[in-house]
Design a protein around this motif. Structure first.
Motif, PDB file in Angstrom:
ATOM      1  N   ILE A 114       0.859  -1.198   0.000  1.00 15.35           N
ATOM      2  CA  ILE A 114       0.000   0.000   0.000  1.00 15.35           C
ATOM      3  C   ILE A 114       0.889   1.240   0.000  1.00 15.35           C
ATOM      4  CG2 ILE A 114      -1.750   1.290   1.321  1.00 15.35           C
ATOM      5  CD1 ILE A 114      -2.530  -1.577   2.477  1.00 15.35           C
ATOM      6  N   LYS A 115       0.568   2.179  -0.864  1.00 17.09           N
ATOM      7  CA  LYS A 115       1.435   3.341  -1.026  1.00 17.09           C
ATOM      8  C   LYS A 115       1.310   4.313   0.146  1.00 17.09           C
ATOM      9  CE  LYS A 115       2.755   6.713  -4.508  1.00 17.09           C
ATOM     10  NZ  LYS A 115       3.842   7.061  -3.626  1.00 17.09           N
ATOM     11  N   VAL A 116       2.465   4.787   0.590  1.00 17.25           N
ATOM     12  CA  VAL A 116       2.494   5.753   1.694  1.00 17.25           C
ATOM     13  C   VAL A 116       3.098   7.065   1.180  1.00 17.25           C
ATOM     14  CG1 VAL A 116       3.618   6.276   3.905  1.00 17.25           C
ATOM     15  CG2 VAL A 116       2.715   3.979   3.489  1.00 17.25           C
ATOM     16  N   PRO A 117       2.363   8.180   1.301  1.00 10.83           N
ATOM     17  CA  PRO A 117       2.934   9.449   0.862  1.00 10.83           C
ATOM     18  C   PRO A 117       4.073   9.872   1.789  1.00 10.83           C
ATOM     19  CG  PRO A 117       0.750   9.771   1.851  1.00 10.83           C
ATOM     20  CD  PRO A 117       1.009   8.313   1.848  1.00 10.83           C
ATOM     21  N   ARG A 118       5.209  10.223   1.182  1.00  8.55           N
ATOM     22  CA  ARG A 118       6.368  10.634   1.991  1.00  8.55           C
ATOM     23  C   ARG A 118       6.946  11.913   1.424  1.00  8.55           C
ATOM     24  NH1 ARG A 118       8.516   6.773   5.527  1.00  8.55           N
ATOM     25  NH2 ARG A 118       7.614   4.696   5.306  1.00  8.55           N
ATOM     26  N   ASP A 119       7.519  12.760   2.283  1.00  6.70           N
ATOM     27  CA  ASP A 119       8.139  13.991   1.788  1.00  6.70           C
ATOM     28  C   ASP A 119       9.558  13.695   1.299  1.00  6.70           C
ATOM     29  OD1 ASP A 119       9.848  13.854   3.936  1.00  6.70           O
ATOM     30  OD2 ASP A 119       8.822  15.393   5.107  1.00  6.70           O
ATOM     31  N   GLU A 120      10.267  14.770   0.890  1.00  4.15           N
ATOM     32  CA  GLU A 120      11.587  14.545   0.280  1.00  4.15           C
ATOM     33  C   GLU A 120      12.604  13.923   1.236  1.00  4.15           C
ATOM     34  OE1 GLU A 120      11.359  18.972   1.363  1.00  4.15           O
ATOM     35  OE2 GLU A 120      10.020  17.388   0.672  1.00  4.15           O
ATOM     36  N   ASN A 121      12.321  14.046   2.587  1.00  2.00           N
ATOM     37  CA  ASN A 121      13.235  13.419   3.560  1.00  2.00           C
ATOM     38  C   ASN A 121      12.812  12.005   3.939  1.00  2.00           C
ATOM     39  OD1 ASN A 121      14.727  15.839   3.789  1.00  2.00           O
ATOM     40  ND2 ASN A 121      13.100  16.646   5.130  1.00  2.00           N
ATOM     41  N   GLY A 122      11.786  11.549   3.260  1.00  2.00           N
ATOM     42  CA  GLY A 122      11.324  10.192   3.551  1.00  2.00           C
ATOM     43  C   GLY A 122      10.344  10.137   4.726  1.00  2.00           C
ATOM     44  N   GLN A 123       9.990  11.307   5.285  1.00  2.00           N
ATOM     45  CA  GLN A 123       9.038  11.308   6.412  1.00  2.00           C
ATOM     46  C   GLN A 123       7.613  11.065   5.908  1.00  2.00           C
ATOM     47  OE1 GLN A 123       9.854  11.587   9.676  1.00  2.00           O
ATOM     48  NE2 GLN A 123      11.955  11.505   8.905  1.00  2.00           N
ATOM     49  N   VAL A 124       6.858  10.297   6.678  1.00  2.00           N
ATOM     50  CA  VAL A 124       5.472  10.003   6.294  1.00  2.00           C
ATOM     51  C   VAL A 124       4.668  11.303   6.302  1.00  2.00           C
ATOM     52  CG1 VAL A 124       3.390   8.715   6.956  1.00  2.00           C
ATOM     53  CG2 VAL A 124       5.663   7.731   7.364  1.00  2.00           C
ATOM     54  N   GLU A 125       3.906  11.513   5.249  1.00  2.00           N
ATOM     55  CA  GLU A 125       3.025  12.695   5.215  1.00  2.00           C
ATOM     56  C   GLU A 125       1.631  12.253   5.657  1.00  2.00           C
ATOM     57  OE1 GLU A 125       4.620  15.920   2.146  1.00  2.00           O
ATOM     58  OE2 GLU A 125       3.835  14.128   1.156  1.00  2.00           O
ATOM     59  N   GLY A 126       1.252  12.644   6.857  1.00  2.00           N
ATOM     60  CA  GLY A 126      -0.044  12.250   7.382  1.00  2.00           C
ATOM     61  C   GLY A 126       0.120  11.372   8.608  1.00  2.00           C
ATOM     62  N   VAL A 127      -1.001  10.903   9.144  1.00  3.03           N
ATOM     63  CA  VAL A 127      -0.949  10.055  10.337  1.00  3.03           C
ATOM     64  C   VAL A 127      -1.641   8.720  10.071  1.00  3.03           C
ATOM     65  CG1 VAL A 127      -0.681  11.742  12.202  1.00  3.03           C
ATOM     66  CG2 VAL A 127      -2.924  11.365  11.221  1.00  3.03           C
ATOM     67  N   VAL A 128      -1.006   7.670  10.541  1.00  4.18           N
ATOM     68  CA  VAL A 128      -1.587   6.343  10.367  1.00  4.18           C
ATOM     69  C   VAL A 128      -1.387   5.564  11.655  1.00  4.18           C
ATOM     70  CG1 VAL A 128       0.555   5.548   9.252  1.00  4.18           C
ATOM     71  CG2 VAL A 128      -1.503   4.173   9.048  1.00  4.18           C
ATOM     72  N   GLU A 129      -2.370   4.737  11.957  1.00  2.00           N
ATOM     73  CA  GLU A 129      -2.262   3.895  13.148  1.00  2.00           C
ATOM     74  C   GLU A 129      -3.031   2.604  12.908  1.00  2.00           C
ATOM     75  OE1 GLU A 129      -3.649   5.799  16.779  1.00  2.00           O
ATOM     76  OE2 GLU A 129      -3.719   3.860  17.827  1.00  2.00           O
ATOM     77  N   ILE A 130      -2.460   1.517  13.393  1.00  4.78           N
ATOM     78  CA  ILE A 130      -3.118   0.212  13.249  1.00  4.78           C
ATOM     79  C   ILE A 130      -3.437  -0.315  14.645  1.00  4.78           C
ATOM     80  CG2 ILE A 130      -2.800  -2.171  12.450  1.00  4.78           C
ATOM     81  CD1 ILE A 130      -0.679  -0.809  10.430  1.00  4.78           C
ATOM     82  N   SER A 131      -4.681  -0.660  14.859  1.00  6.99           N
ATOM     83  CA  SER A 131      -5.043  -1.175  16.183  1.00  6.99           C
ATOM     84  C   SER A 131      -4.422  -2.557  16.371  1.00  6.99           C
ATOM     85  CB  SER A 131      -6.566  -1.274  16.298  1.00  6.99           C
ATOM     86  OG  SER A 131      -6.881  -2.217  17.295  1.00  6.99           O
ATOM     87  N   PRO A 132      -3.817  -2.803  17.546  1.00  9.61           N
ATOM     88  CA  PRO A 132      -3.264  -4.139  17.799  1.00  9.61           C
ATOM     89  C   PRO A 132      -4.338  -5.221  17.785  1.00  9.61           C
ATOM     90  CG  PRO A 132      -2.539  -2.574  19.481  1.00  9.61           C
ATOM     91  CD  PRO A 132      -3.588  -1.884  18.671  1.00  9.61           C
ATOM     92  N   ALA A 133      -5.601  -4.837  17.970  1.00  9.22           N
ATOM     93  CA  ALA A 133      -6.661  -5.844  17.917  1.00  9.22           C
ATOM     94  C   ALA A 133      -6.846  -6.318  16.470  1.00  9.22           C
ATOM     95  CB  ALA A 133      -7.971  -5.268  18.441  1.00  9.22           C
TER      96      ALA A 133
END
Ligand code: UTP
Length: 480
Positions: free
Chosen positions: A436-455
């Motif tokens: 799944i594609k993740v948007p990243r800035d020029e420094n490789g930092q993720v653009e936006g917030v993502v979280e996956i529930s351990p459940a």
């Protein structure tokens, strides 16, 4: 002589008579409060600690012989992978057969984080805002479903946070876990003393006490009757974790499996140190026995020592995760003798005449004010001091990015900000592993917030297996 008179005499004899000096001034209920607190203290132990550690320099560490120890490293070879697969099988079988219980130690005061409440209630989820307690509960929920079991979860609290912790679980319906499978028990507290070994008073009717360190969980498990209950229920292995590691891979079957196959009394998880000065306790052989040495106790030579190949001689640090054999903890309890460590801290207290040396801050009257310079000594036990008592112990390496993200400080490293960033970057990498594609800035930092529930999935592998690969991530994503 009645019990109370005997107790007061013991207190006088051990040089702590001053704690009774305000008794005449106290109201009946305050007097009773003081006496009931006095009764909770082990005065014989305290006198011993003062004699051994405060009035003399304490046991010497200089003549301690430290050597490297073997570590089960990340499986790189075919053989290593085969062994890890066997370990997984053994661990999964133990889980399925109900032989594993979880133990969370959460009796600490979280003073570095400076949070008013149990640290486990701190909200860290970068999208969900879920608390540490909830994230751990969701990991256990996942395991319960996967293995069709109900893992018992024991939570150690202390007087400082017991009622609040229980309330939080009750108010949140135990975060979806079966209520009868979550149990709380309180650890022991111990008085703090000044540099002459005199017990400090917080108020005229209150001794200043602090939780006696996570090492006393062994004692508290016994005293609360939980060790016995575990035995009756057929629990053989106890998975220990601490409240501050949001990525604690709870009841990890591979880790438990190595411990079963190698028949160790205790195993601990370690990560490769990033640099020699890193503040992690390292594993090694201490006077021939498996043990953990605090980074503060490493000599400069030991800290920088390298093997011929270039790797650090003491290059693996513990992340505060253990699996214990239940019967090993029973044996330790036959003669509980973990050493105490001293921490010199600023402690709010009364002076000789009963005046508060450090008046409460007006803005937050409910919170004790803190002096800024150390004026007293707190005694604490550390769980890792039990390792040398093991007949056999081992260390298992895990990937830091996947399993270690501690919340310790208010700001800077290991703070809420680094924990949230770490979660986002880990979960983004899981998305990428699933294509799944993740948007990243020029420094490789993720653009936006993502979280996956351990459940939904507590680790990369289960996530990749389960996730809908057609998912899109733009700015904000929560997978539950
Ligand atoms: P720490 O020493 O890192 O946590 O303990 P702390 O005492 O809460 O934090 P500071 O030092 O005041 O900032 C590591 C783990 O051991 C538990 C803590 O709750 C944490 O999970 N612990 C610590 C106890 O259960 N009891 C204690 O007496 C001390």
């Amino acid at each position: 002589m009645d019990h109370q008179t005997e107790l007061f005499e013991q207190i006088q004899q051990t040089g702590q008579g001053h704690i009774l000096r305000f008794r005449e001034e106290l109201s009946e209920s305050s007097g009773e409060r003081l006496v009931s607190q006095i009764k909770t203290v082990d005065w014989t132990l305290l006198a011993k600690l003062i004699k051994e550690y405060v009035k003399s320099p304490g046991p010497a560490v200089a003549d301690r012989k430290l050597e490297p120890t073997e570590v089960i490293t990340l499986p790189g070879t075919a053989l290593g992978k085969k062994r890890a697969a066997e370990a997984r099988q053994a661990g999964e079988a133990a889980l399925r057969n109900g032989k594993v219980a979880c133990l969370l130690v959460a009796g600490g005061q979280a003073s570095r984080l400076g949070y008013d409440g149990p640290k486990g209630a701190f909200k860290v989820g970068p999208v969900s805002g879920k608390s540490l307690f909830q994230l751990y509960a969701e990991r256990i929920l996942f395991l319960n479903r996967r293995y069709n079991i109900q893992i018992p979860w024991y939570i150690m609290t202390s007087e400082t946070n017991d009622a609040q912790t229980r309330d939080i679980f009750a108010q949140n319906q135990f975060f979806g876990l079966p209520e009868d499978k979550v149990d709380f028990f309180e650890q022991m507290m111990i008085p703090a003393v000044d540099f002459n070994g005199r017990v400090l008073m917080r108020a005229k009717d209150t001794i200043f006490m602090n939780p006696a360190g996570n090492g006393v969980c062994i004692l508290a498990l016994k005293k609360s009757g939980i060790l016995n209950t575990m035995k009756e229920q057929g629990i053989e292995h106890i998975f220990y974790f601490q409240v501050d590691n949001v990525l604690a891979n709870i009841a990890d079957p591979v880790f438990i499996g190595y411990h079963i196959l190698d028949e160790t009394d205790v195993s601990t998880k370690v990560v490769a140190k990033r640099y020699p000065e890193e503040k992690l306790g390292i594993v090694g052989k201490v006077n021939g026995k498996f043990g953990i040495i605090e980074y503060t106790e490493l000599s400069e030579e030991q800290m920088y020592a390298r093997e011929i190949g270039g790797s650090l001689r003491f290059g693996f640090g513990t992340i505060g995760i253990y699996v214990f054999k239940r019967d090993f903890l029973e044996k330790v309890n036959e003669d509980f003798n973990l050493p105490f460590h001293l921490a010199r801290k600023p402690i709010p207290c009364l002076d000789e005449s009963g005046q508060e040396i450090y008046p409460a801050r007006p803005a937050r009257p409910a919170r004790p004010a803190r002096p800024t310079e150390p004026n007293g000594i707190k005694f604490e036990t550390f769980i890792f001091d039990v390792l040398p008592q093991a007949r056999k112990a081992s260390a298992v390496e895990v990937l830091r990015e996947e399993e270690y993200l501690p919340l310790k400080n208010k700001e800077g490293e290991n703070s809420p900000a680094t924990v949230r960033r770490g979660m986002i970057s880990l979960h983004a990498s899981w998305l990428e592993a699933a294509g799944i594609k993740v948007p990243r800035d020029e420094n490789g930092q993720v653009e936006g917030v993502v979280e996956i529930s351990p459940a939904f999935a507590p680790d990369r592998e289960s996530f990749v297996e389960k996730v809908d690969k057609s998912l899109a991530f733009e700015e904000r994503l929560y997978i539950k």
